[in-house]
Structures are given as structure tokens and as C-alpha cells.
Design an enzyme around this catalytic site. Structure first.
Site, PDB file in Angstrom:
ATOM      1  CD  GLU A  37      33.594  46.855  46.713  1.00 34.75           C
ATOM      2  OE1 GLU A  37      34.357  47.820  46.515  1.00 34.75           O
ATOM      3  OE2 GLU A  37      32.361  46.999  46.818  1.00 34.75           O
TER       4      GLU A  37
ATOM      5  CG  ASP B 104      44.344  44.667  45.357  1.00 35.76           C
ATOM      6  OD1 ASP B 104      43.474  44.649  46.243  1.00 35.76           O
ATOM      7  OD2 ASP B 104      44.166  45.190  44.239  1.00 35.76           O
TER       8      ASP B 104
ATOM      9  CE1 TYR C 218      38.180  48.029  52.609  1.00 35.87           C
ATOM     10  CE2 TYR C 218      36.909  47.700  50.602  1.00 35.87           C
ATOM     11  CZ  TYR C 218      37.832  47.243  51.522  1.00 35.87           C
ATOM     12  OH  TYR C 218      38.409  46.011  51.363  1.00 35.87           O
TER      13      TYR C 218
END
Length: 279
Positions: A50, A61, A176
Site C-alpha cells: 500500500e 493521516d 479497508y
């Protein structure tokens, strides 16, 4: 689903293993060291990769990956450089699935048609657009399908069941699953949250057989085993990788970490996990 994802997850299932997907940013800390970092992932036995495109406002993030993104952008590393680097990665391993995490602004700047054509040409198997809601994804889904690329979606621990089902129907490659709320980072959730994740996995399984991989806060063999006990098909880890890559003796430290994670995903570990779950 791209053929590489299909083949790899099938191989893992036959061996009663789970997928281990390490993450890093393309071009961090520079092109050569980025390629070396990715090569070590492959050499140590990563199931899939990934890889992220650095973006100036990476809202999903945490601080570790944000800092790495800013450092990468300061070197002048571009999206085109990222595609070129993935071509180099593809020369190292023709079969490993390669997924990329990107933000929608970068896709739109290139033009969606052009972005996915470049992705196909560079050897990418899956694209996760972190800030693209499934409700607005129809055009991108069709473009990805035309290029033989899996479009990967995020499912949150607080997603209502109707939304989980909607996302599961559209996702391909893998789904995910966020292990917790918030942003990427090293701290994982608690056992109560793990039970909630197991319930989400059950809902997804009712809709699709697309593999489910957990990410966010997966930073040790212990946290990987907890996610696997919740029923996922694999785990993704990024912040820990970047932290270790900045450490002294980084190659040794990364090798030890990868082996720890691969052990947690191994068939022998699965027997232990299932045994504890039944007990």
C-alpha cells in the site's frame, strides 16, 4: 477485482494465512531510499503493498505520515514521479498487488481518466481515494473498472449498517476497515471496539466476499492478532514503518517488525487466534 488481488488472496486463503500490507509514501525520504524501503518490504515477504502519494492536506493521516508527506513535497517529488517509481517497483515483483492511497484533488488535477490510465500503465492494482465518499464515486468506479483497477473504499467503526452495505457492494480488491476512529497512528483501539469491528465484518460478509483488511493503529503482532480475531483477511500498517525507517539500524529494525507481523498473519498463529476466540 484486479487479477493480482484475486490471486494473492486466494493463495493466502489456501495456506490459512492473512495478508500483511506495509505502507509507505512514494518518494519518501527520497526516490532512491523510497525504492529501497519498498524493496525490503517485498524481500521480507509482504503479501501486498500500500503506497501513498504525498499530499499537502492529508486529513486521514496522523502526524507521522503527515510529516513524511510534507518532507516529500519539499523535495519536489510529483505524482508523475510516483507513477515512475511504481514502474520500478513493478520490475522488482511482477505479481505482488500494489495499491495506492491518494486524495481526490490529486486525481482531479490529472483528470480522472488520465490518472487511472497512468495507474494502469504503471502496474497499479488498486486505488483508494481517501476523501471520496461512496455516494459520489459512480463516475470514478466506472473509470477504474475500464482500466482493470480495483477501487478500494474505507469503512469506519461508526458507519451505519446501510452505508456499510452500500460501500461493500461497490468496493473491489479489498475493503479497508478502519480499526478505530481518528487518523493513522500507532495507538490501537480497545477490546470493546474490537467486538464492534467483528460485527461490521459480519455485515460485510453478508453482502460480499471481497477481502477485508484493517488499518489505522496496527503497529504490532498483538494488534494484528486482535484484528484477525475480529475476522479480517489482512492488516495494513504505515506509521510504524515510517517511524522505524527513521531509526538507527532501520533496516534491521524493519526486518524484525516485518517478521513479527508476518508471524501474526501465519497459519500457526491463526490456529491460536481461533482457539482463543472459541475459548
Amino acid at each position: 477485482m484486479s487479477e493480482r488481488y484475486r490471486s494473492r488472496f486466494q493463495q493466502l486463503q489456501e495456506r490459512n494465512q492473512k495478508a500483511f500490507m506495509p505502507f509507505t509514501l512514494l518518494g519518501w525520504p527520497d526516490k532512491n531510499r523510497s525504492l529501497a524501503l519498498i524493496k525490503q518490504m517485498i524481500d521480507e515477504g509482504a503479501s501486498a503493498l500500500e503506497l501513498g502519494f504525498a499530499f499537502s492536506d492529508p486529513v486521514a493521516d496522523g502526524p507521522v505520515i503527515q510529516a513524511a508527506a510534507f518532507e516529500t513535497l519539499e523535495t519536489g517529488f510529483t505524482v508523475d514521479d510516483g507513477f515512475a517509481l511504481i514502474k520500478e517497483v513493478r520490475k522488482l515483483d511482477a505479481d505482488i498487488p500494489v495499491g495506492v492511497l491518494v486524495y481526490y484533488n490529486l486525481v482531479m488535477k490529472k483528470g480522472a481518466e488520465n490518472f487511472f490510465a497512468l495507474a494502469k500503465d504503471s502496474g497499479i492494482d488498486g486505488v483508494l481515494i481517501a476523501d471520496l465518499p461512496v455516494d459520489f464515486s459512480a463516475e470514478v468506479v466506472s473509470i477504474a473498472e475500464r482500466n482493470g483497477i480495483s477501487l478500494i473504499f474505507l469503512i469506519s467503526p461508526v458507519s451505519p449498517e446501510s452505508r456499510i452495505r452500500s460501500i461493500a457492494r461497490k468496493a473491489s480488491g479489498f475493503i479497508y476497515l478502519l480499526s478505530r476512529l481518528g487518523v493513522t497512528g500507532i495507538n490501537a483501539g480497545d477490546s470493546q471496539n474490537d467486538a464492534k469491528l467483528a460485527g461490521i465484518v459480519d455485515v460485510i460478509r453478508q453482502v460480499t466476499d471481497t477481502p477485508i483488511c484493517a488499518g489505522f493503529g496496527i503497529s504490532s503482532g498483538e494488534t494484528a492478532r486482535r484484528m484477525i480475531a475480529a475476522g479480517v483477511d489482512g492488516v495494513i500498517t504505515g506509521s510504524k514503518v515510517i517511524d522505524l525507517a527513521k531509526s538507527k539500524d532501520s533496516s534491521k529494525n524493519l526486518a524484525e517488525f516485518y517478521q513479527e507481523m508476518l508471524k501474526a498473519c501465519s497459519s500457526n498463529e491463526q490456529k491460536m487466534v481461533h482457539s482463543k476466540a472459541k475459548g
